[in-house]
Structures are given as C-alpha cells and as structure tokens.
Design a protein around this motif. Sequence first.
Motif, PDB file in Angstrom:
ATOM      1  N   LEU A   4       1.179  -1.117  -0.081  1.00 36.53           N
ATOM      2  CA  LEU A   4       0.138   0.118   0.160  1.00 36.53           C
ATOM      3  C   LEU A   4       0.731   1.262   0.072  1.00 36.53           C
ATOM      4  N   GLY A   5       2.032   1.064  -0.108  1.00 34.32           N
ATOM      5  CA  GLY A   5       3.103   1.950   0.183  1.00 34.32           C
ATOM      6  C   GLY A   5       3.006   3.128   1.561  1.00 34.32           C
ATOM      7  N   TRP A   6       2.439   2.112   2.673  1.00 34.78           N
ATOM      8  CA  TRP A   6       2.137   2.752   4.274  1.00 34.78           C
ATOM      9  C   TRP A   6       3.804   2.583   4.540  1.00 34.78           C
ATOM     10  N   THR A   7       5.167   1.860   4.017  1.00 35.00           N
ATOM     11  CA  THR A   7       6.479   2.014   5.011  1.00 35.00           C
ATOM     12  C   THR A   7       7.181   1.591   3.698  1.00 35.00           C
ATOM     13  N   LYS A   8       8.184   1.590   3.989  1.00 30.97           N
ATOM     14  CA  LYS A   8       9.546   1.574   3.120  1.00 30.97           C
ATOM     15  C   LYS A   8      10.181   0.012   3.817  1.00 30.97           C
ATOM     16  N   THR A   9       9.841  -0.036   4.658  1.00 27.20           N
ATOM     17  CA  THR A   9      10.672  -1.474   5.763  1.00 27.20           C
ATOM     18  C   THR A   9      10.658  -2.663   5.520  1.00 27.20           C
ATOM     19  N   MET A  10      11.369  -3.234   5.033  1.00 22.10           N
ATOM     20  CA  MET A  10      10.903  -5.039   4.788  1.00 22.10           C
ATOM     21  C   MET A  10      11.749  -5.613   6.179  1.00 22.10           C
ATOM     22  N   ASP A  11      11.537  -5.702   7.581  1.00 22.15           N
ATOM     23  CA  ASP A  11      11.571  -6.249   8.418  1.00 22.15           C
ATOM     24  C   ASP A  11      12.280  -7.329   8.596  1.00 22.15           C
ATOM     25  N   VAL A  12      13.203  -7.916   8.269  1.00 26.10           N
ATOM     26  CA  VAL A  12      13.926  -9.496   8.276  1.00 26.10           C
ATOM     27  C   VAL A  12      14.431  -9.474  10.068  1.00 26.10           C
ATOM     28  N   ASP A  13      14.323  -8.193  10.639  1.00 24.73           N
ATOM     29  CA  ASP A  13      14.581  -8.452  12.082  1.00 24.73           C
ATOM     30  C   ASP A  13      13.570  -9.560  13.181  1.00 24.73           C
ATOM     31  N   ILE A  14      13.288 -10.503  12.579  1.00 28.52           N
ATOM     32  CA  ILE A  14      12.677 -11.411  13.575  1.00 28.52           C
ATOM     33  C   ILE A  14      12.796 -11.852  14.703  1.00 28.52           C
ATOM     34  N   TRP A  15      13.564 -12.343  15.473  1.00 28.95           N
ATOM     35  CA  TRP A  15      13.737 -12.809  16.382  1.00 28.95           C
ATOM     36  C   TRP A  15      13.598 -11.323  17.610  1.00 28.95           C
ATOM     37  N   ASN A  16      13.581  -9.847  17.087  1.00 32.34           N
ATOM     38  CA  ASN A  16      12.448  -8.579  17.700  1.00 32.34           C
ATOM     39  C   ASN A  16      11.363  -8.680  17.749  1.00 32.34           C
ATOM     40  N   TYR A  17      11.103  -9.614  17.321  1.00 28.74           N
ATOM     41  CA  TYR A  17       9.156  -9.468  17.613  1.00 28.74           C
ATOM     42  C   TYR A  17       9.080 -10.368  18.758  1.00 28.74           C
ATOM     43  N   TRP A  18       9.975 -10.810  19.823  1.00 25.61           N
ATOM     44  CA  TRP A  18       9.861 -10.551  21.365  1.00 25.61           C
ATOM     45  C   TRP A  18       9.314  -9.517  21.972  1.00 25.61           C
ATOM     46  N   HIS A  19       8.980  -8.462  22.025  1.00 21.43           N
ATOM     47  CA  HIS A  19       8.776  -6.780  22.073  1.00 21.43           C
ATOM     48  C   HIS A  19       7.316  -6.900  22.396  1.00 21.43           C
ATOM     49  N   VAL A  20       6.619  -7.212  21.676  1.00 29.61           N
ATOM     50  CA  VAL A  20       5.435  -7.293  21.435  1.00 29.61           C
ATOM     51  C   VAL A  20       5.174  -8.469  21.440  1.00 29.61           C
ATOM     52  N   LEU A  21       5.577  -9.484  21.587  1.00 25.41           N
ATOM     53  CA  LEU A  21       5.506 -11.199  21.605  1.00 25.41           C
ATOM     54  C   LEU A  21       5.224 -11.107  23.360  1.00 25.41           C
ATOM     55  N   PHE A  22       6.053  -9.889  23.685  1.00 24.30           N
ATOM     56  CA  PHE A  22       5.742  -9.818  25.584  1.00 24.30           C
ATOM     57  C   PHE A  22       4.731  -9.382  25.835  1.00 24.30           C
ATOM     58  N   SER A  23       4.690  -8.223  25.378  1.00 25.89           N
ATOM     59  CA  SER A  23       3.155  -6.839  25.562  1.00 25.89           C
ATOM     60  C   SER A  23       2.407  -8.385  25.686  1.00 25.89           C
ATOM     61  N   GLY A  24       1.924  -9.138  24.482  1.00 25.05           N
ATOM     62  CA  GLY A  24       0.891  -9.843  24.086  1.00 25.05           C
ATOM     63  C   GLY A  24       0.291 -11.098  24.800  1.00 25.05           C
ATOM     64  N   SER A  25       1.694 -11.668  25.310  1.00 25.50           N
ATOM     65  CA  SER A  25       1.634 -12.699  26.748  1.00 25.50           C
ATOM     66  C   SER A  25       1.111 -11.724  27.701  1.00 25.50           C
ATOM     67  N   ALA A  26       1.640 -10.510  27.779  1.00 27.60           N
ATOM     68  CA  ALA A  26       0.869  -9.666  29.474  1.00 27.60           C
ATOM     69  C   ALA A  26      -0.422  -9.807  29.373  1.00 27.60           C
ATOM     70  N   ILE A  27      -0.675  -9.326  28.311  1.00 30.07           N
ATOM     71  CA  ILE A  27      -2.326  -8.942  28.224  1.00 30.07           C
ATOM     72  C   ILE A  27      -3.484 -10.511  28.665  1.00 30.07           C
ATOM     73  N   LEU A  28      -3.049 -11.295  27.908  1.00 30.87           N
ATOM     74  CA  LEU A  28      -3.321 -13.169  28.035  1.00 30.87           C
ATOM     75  C   LEU A  28      -3.449 -13.102  29.582  1.00 30.87           C
ATOM     76  N   LEU A  29      -2.347 -12.841  29.855  1.00 37.35           N
ATOM     77  CA  LEU A  29      -2.172 -13.730  31.469  1.00 37.35           C
ATOM     78  C   LEU A  29      -3.933 -12.753  32.415  1.00 37.35           C
ATOM     79  N   VAL A  30      -3.179 -11.289  31.879  1.00 41.40           N
ATOM     80  CA  VAL A  30      -4.015 -10.014  33.162  1.00 41.40           C
ATOM     81  C   VAL A  30      -5.745 -10.344  32.509  1.00 41.40           C
ATOM     82  N   CYS A  31      -6.046 -11.107  30.850  1.00 43.54           N
ATOM     83  CA  CYS A  31      -7.713 -11.302  31.122  1.00 43.54           C
ATOM     84  C   CYS A  31      -7.629 -12.654  30.897  1.00 43.54           C
TER      85      CYS A  31
END
Length: 376
Positions: A57-84
């Motif tokens: 869609l032309g909203w970004t020019k970045t192709m993210d190949v830094d898959i390891w650092n998905y862990w940042h949002v994976l952690f917050s997702g895990s925290a949400i599942l815990l409290v909810c």
Amino acid sequence: MSSTISPVAQPLVDNLGFKLTAIDIGWASGSAIAWSTQVVPFIFIAIIITNIIMIMLGWTKTMDVDIWNYWHVLFSGSAILLVCKGTLLAWVFAIGQAVVIMGIMFIIADWTQSDCVEIFGLEGISLPHCQSMCNCLYTYPIDKLLDKIPGIKNIHWTSEGIVEKLGLLGEPIMMGFIIGGFLSALAQFTSPEINIGTAIQQILIVGMNIAAVLVLIPRMVSLLMEGLMPISEATQSFLEKKFPGKELYIGLDAAVATGHPFVISIGLLAIPIILIEAVILPWNTVLPLADLAALPFWAVPCVLSSKGNLFRGLIEMAVLCAIALTFSSYGASIVTSLASQANLTVPEGAAQITNLAIEGQWITWIPFFLAKMVCL
C-alpha cells in the motif's frame, strides 16, 4: 562489555545500600518468556502479513527481517493474555496491539532512515527495533525543545569536536579508559573496606577493558555491515522483483548502530545516571542490574535525534532512564507473574523481578493498560 560492567555494577549497588524490592533480571529472561507462550504463532504471522500489506500500500518502505525482535510485542501480548485470563477479547487485544505497534515501528524506521545514513552510515538499512526506536517519539521532541533554550542550544559535543579540543583524550580508546575507570572507582571507593592497591588495579583493568570495547565494537560492526552488504543487495534485488518500482529498506536490529563511539559512551555514562534516579524517584521500586550492560541500545535514539551531540544525548538518555524506571516499577508484578508461569526463580531478597529492557519499550505497555481497564 557485559562481563566487565556487571562485576562493577553489583558492588556499586551493594555499597550504596540501595533498598529496592524489584530486581532487574535482564532482557534475556523477558525474551524467553515472550517466545514460550501460546500467542507466538498468531502474532508472528500477523506481523509478517502487516509488513507485506503496508509495503504493497506504500505505507512503509521497510522490509523487517529482524524476526528475533518480534519478542517485544510477543511479551506484551503474553501479558495481556495473563491479566485478561485468555478470553476472546484478550486474544484480539494481544494480536491487535502487535499489529498496531509494529506498524508504528515500520513508520518510525522510515522516518529515521535518512538520519541513520547521516549519523551511522547505514545505507539502505532502517531500524524497526522497538526496544530502541520507540524512544524516538520523545527524543526528537526533546531535541527540538533544547534547540529553543538559550545557551544550551549552542552546546555541541561531537566526536570530531571533542577530538579537536581534547586531542588524545578525546579519542574513543581514551574515552573508554576514562569512563570505565570512573565507574570502577565509584564501585571501589564507595566500599567501607577498601584496599587502595586492589582498587587501583581494578580501576586500570576495567578502564582497559572498556577502552577495548570502544575500539573493537565499531570495528566489529563495520565487519558485520561489510558482511551484510551482499545479503542486503540480494534482498533488495529480490524485493524489487516482487515490488517493482518501490524503494525499500532492510529492517535490522539497532545493534548495527552501536559502532558509533557515542552510543557506547552514553550507554556507559547512563549507569550512574539510572542508579541515582532509581534512588531519588519516589515511586521507583526497581533495582537496575542485569540490563545495565544493555543501555547502549537506549543510547541509539539519543545519538540519532541529537545528530551525534554527546551533551544533548546525555540529557535525552536521562529522561529515557526515568521513563523506563517508571514503567518497570508498574510492570514488576506482571513480569513476576509471567516468570512464575515460565518457572523462572525470583532471586533471593527480591519481592519481585522486572526487566528494564521490556519496560523501556514503553509503547508496548499502552495497549496493556487499555486491555487491563477493559478486563476489569
């Protein structure tokens, strides 16, 4: 660097008698928790799909190949599942927050890419690294504010200017020796039982080790970048075939920016800054410890927004440290609960455990707060 700084930080904390109840156990524990929960495959796929759609869609020019650092949002997702408690709404929040936050990070990566080229020499590379780059959302405004303050706006401590004014003392190797020696001296001379001979020996050893860090890291990063160039070019060629006519950047970990001498210098100087803030901030409960060696990752956006100005970078870093301690104090109970589920042991003498690296990426806690309010 980690093996040199940790033995300095621990006695410094002990000697100053810090009485804080939440222990910083380091980013590695947080990433282990993040990659071990049931939300992983869903968030993982959602981020990749989001990145591809945004490029189309032309909203970004970045192709993210830094898959390891998905862990940042994976952690917050895990925290949400815990409290909810794993409700359907919790799953929607967990996956949705990952999509939104990583979408924002792709845009920030585009926005800062020209500065990455100017300051770090990262041609064709952007940094969608949440732990570091989400802080650009306030380091850049702080830099604009400093531009309006008389006197301060005229202070420019650049690497070239420091070398010109200080000569040999301004070289990275001497800066590393001085900063390392200073930190070691703080640890040695705050001890009630000090042996002068041993103290001097340790000051020299730590100073030499940090001097080596400031020489070796830039050279190793330059080798890393040299090795990445063929991969980057091949990836660019592949992407041009898949997305003809689009200019694209390769998204990588902010570690590739640590070759700048001020990134390491600010990271080291931030150690006494964050320890002082930990004591004087009345709401703080966190004892900074394991992640002190990871502070250069926070220095990346400070160097970037200040255009390599050490003076401004330190001011921005001080603000960043205060924000990270605030979120760390609030999130300690959540991190402790997640750690118990992952069978991680709370260190003796600590009521809770926390993680400066996780709480430093403050943007991931906003959807958590929203989810918690909805669940309650």
